[in-house]
Design an enzyme around this catalytic site. Structure first.
Site, PDB file in Angstrom:
ATOM      1  N   THR A 157      40.213   7.055  19.090  1.00  0.00           N
ATOM      2  CA  THR A 157      38.857   7.125  18.549  1.00  0.00           C
ATOM      3  C   THR A 157      38.477   5.697  18.198  1.00  0.00           C
ATOM      4  OG1 THR A 157      39.279   9.324  17.667  1.00  0.00           O
ATOM      5  CG2 THR A 157      37.375   8.136  16.784  1.00  0.00           C
ATOM      6  N   LYS A 195      38.733   5.907   8.838  1.00  0.00           N
ATOM      7  CA  LYS A 195      38.367   4.939   9.880  1.00  0.00           C
ATOM      8  C   LYS A 195      37.216   5.477  10.727  1.00  0.00           C
ATOM      9  CE  LYS A 195      40.300   5.472  13.638  1.00  0.00           C
ATOM     10  NZ  LYS A 195      40.676   5.716  15.019  1.00  0.00           N
ATOM     11  N   LYS A 251      32.363  11.094  20.116  1.00  0.00           N
ATOM     12  CA  LYS A 251      33.487  11.394  19.223  1.00  0.00           C
ATOM     13  C   LYS A 251      33.157  11.010  17.779  1.00  0.00           C
ATOM     14  CE  LYS A 251      37.706  12.386  17.957  1.00  0.00           C
ATOM     15  NZ  LYS A 251      38.004  13.792  17.648  1.00  0.00           N
TER      16      LYS A 251
END
Ligand code: NAD
Length: 288
Positions: free
Chosen positions: A96, A240, A171
């Site tokens: 990701t 994150k 995503k």
């Protein structure tokens, strides 16, 4: 394609390497952490001491790395594919990551004839091991078609959403929603619990109605209500992802107030819910 590299043999990469191996690919893995290399070697995966052999010998290399910075360092730094790669190398980034980094790296690799496809995943370590991941894919049509046998060996569902970087945009949007839904679902469960409704019965009602989400259908029954909190995806990685979504919103100069509040809650929870906790533990802000 016959020989596939996997760089990053952590929770996700280890399972992906195993899924590729089971489907008959010759797999070479690399991870700087000795424990990760040993675990994959015990799975029957050939492991290299550095990434050079992977760029040289593999037709495609799959990345499963923690952050965009690490992806950029692996692809554009010393020992990267620009120092010597097999002709026509295909790089598949399942991390990701940030779409701006993805696009910048893809542009830097292109003159060397190296194509990049971003294929970030949902489904956790179990999905990686069972090859049942969902992938949202960004890349040119030719590169995505070439990647298809490799992607199919690791996933059950694939959606090609656009050119390079589009997978990472999608995503981040998905994980921003998941991060928000964990908080809103925890608040709804708290309200109902304090109003005298059993959380399990509440969830059954919500999941039959229009307020349901992946969080109420999957996360609460699988990892929250039973107290398991063992999804294999950490607070650190979800923080994150929320930060990357926040950065993308900032770069686009958008004013998205609810997203900003979700980002603040995830950031400010660092003391109450540590980085190494399961990401579902954010619900403990309401349901401790
Ligand atoms: P992890 O921390 O378990 O694994 C990452 C691996 O990368 C580690 O083994 C680490 O040693 C290795 N690594 C670090 N620097 C490296 C370098 N320079 N070269 C090679 N390897 C290096 O993380 P994970 O949970 O497997 O997640 C990997 C990626 O997948 C992340 O981007 C994460 O956001 C994403 N993701 C994770 C999940 C999940 O449920 N764990 C689900 C979907 C997406």
């Amino acid at each position: 394609m016959r020989t596939i590299g996997v760089i990053g043999l952590g929770h996700m990469g280890r399972g992906m390497a195993l899924s590729l191996h089971r489907r008959g690919f010759a797999v070479i893995g690399y991870d700087p952490a000795p424990a990760a290399r040993e675990a994959s070697a015990a799975d029957g995966i050939a492991v290299a001491e550095g990434p050079r052999a992977l760029w040289r010998d593999c037709e495609a290399v799959v990345l499963s790395l923690p952050t965009p910075d690490v992806v950029e360092a692996v692809l554009l730094g010393a020992d990267g594919p620009l120092d010597g790669a097999r002709a026509g190398l295909l790089v598949i980034d399942t991390s990701t990551s940030h779409p701006d980094v993805t696009r910048r790296v893809a542009a830097a690799l292109e003159p060397a004839g190296i194509a990049l496809v971003d294929a970030p995943v949902s489904g956790g370590p179990k999905g990686a091991h069972a090859a049942t991941l969902t992938m949202v894919i960004g890349g040119g049509d030719d590169a995505v078609a070439r990647a298809e046998p490799v992607l199919a060996a690791m996933s059950a569902t694939r959606v090609h959403v656009g050119g390079v970087g589009a997978g990472h945009v999608t995503k981040l949007a998905n994980n921003l929603l998941c991060a928000a839904h964990l908080i809103t679902a925890a608040e709804a469960v708290r309200m109902a619990r304090d109003a005298g409704v059993d959380p399990g019965r509440l969830l059954a009602g919500i999941n039959a109605g229009s307020g349901r989400s992946g969080v109420t259908q999957v996360n609460f029954p699988t990892w929250v209500l039973n107290g398991a909190f063992d999804s294999g995806f950490t607070m650190k990685l979800m923080r994150k992802d929320v930060r990357l979504a926040e950065e993308l919103i900032g770069a686009l100069a958008l004013d998205l107030p609810l997203s900003a509040e979700v980002a603040r809650l995830w950031r400010d929870s660092a003391e109450a819910v540590p980085d190494d906790a399961d990401f579902n533990a954010i619900v403990k802000l309401q349901l401790a």
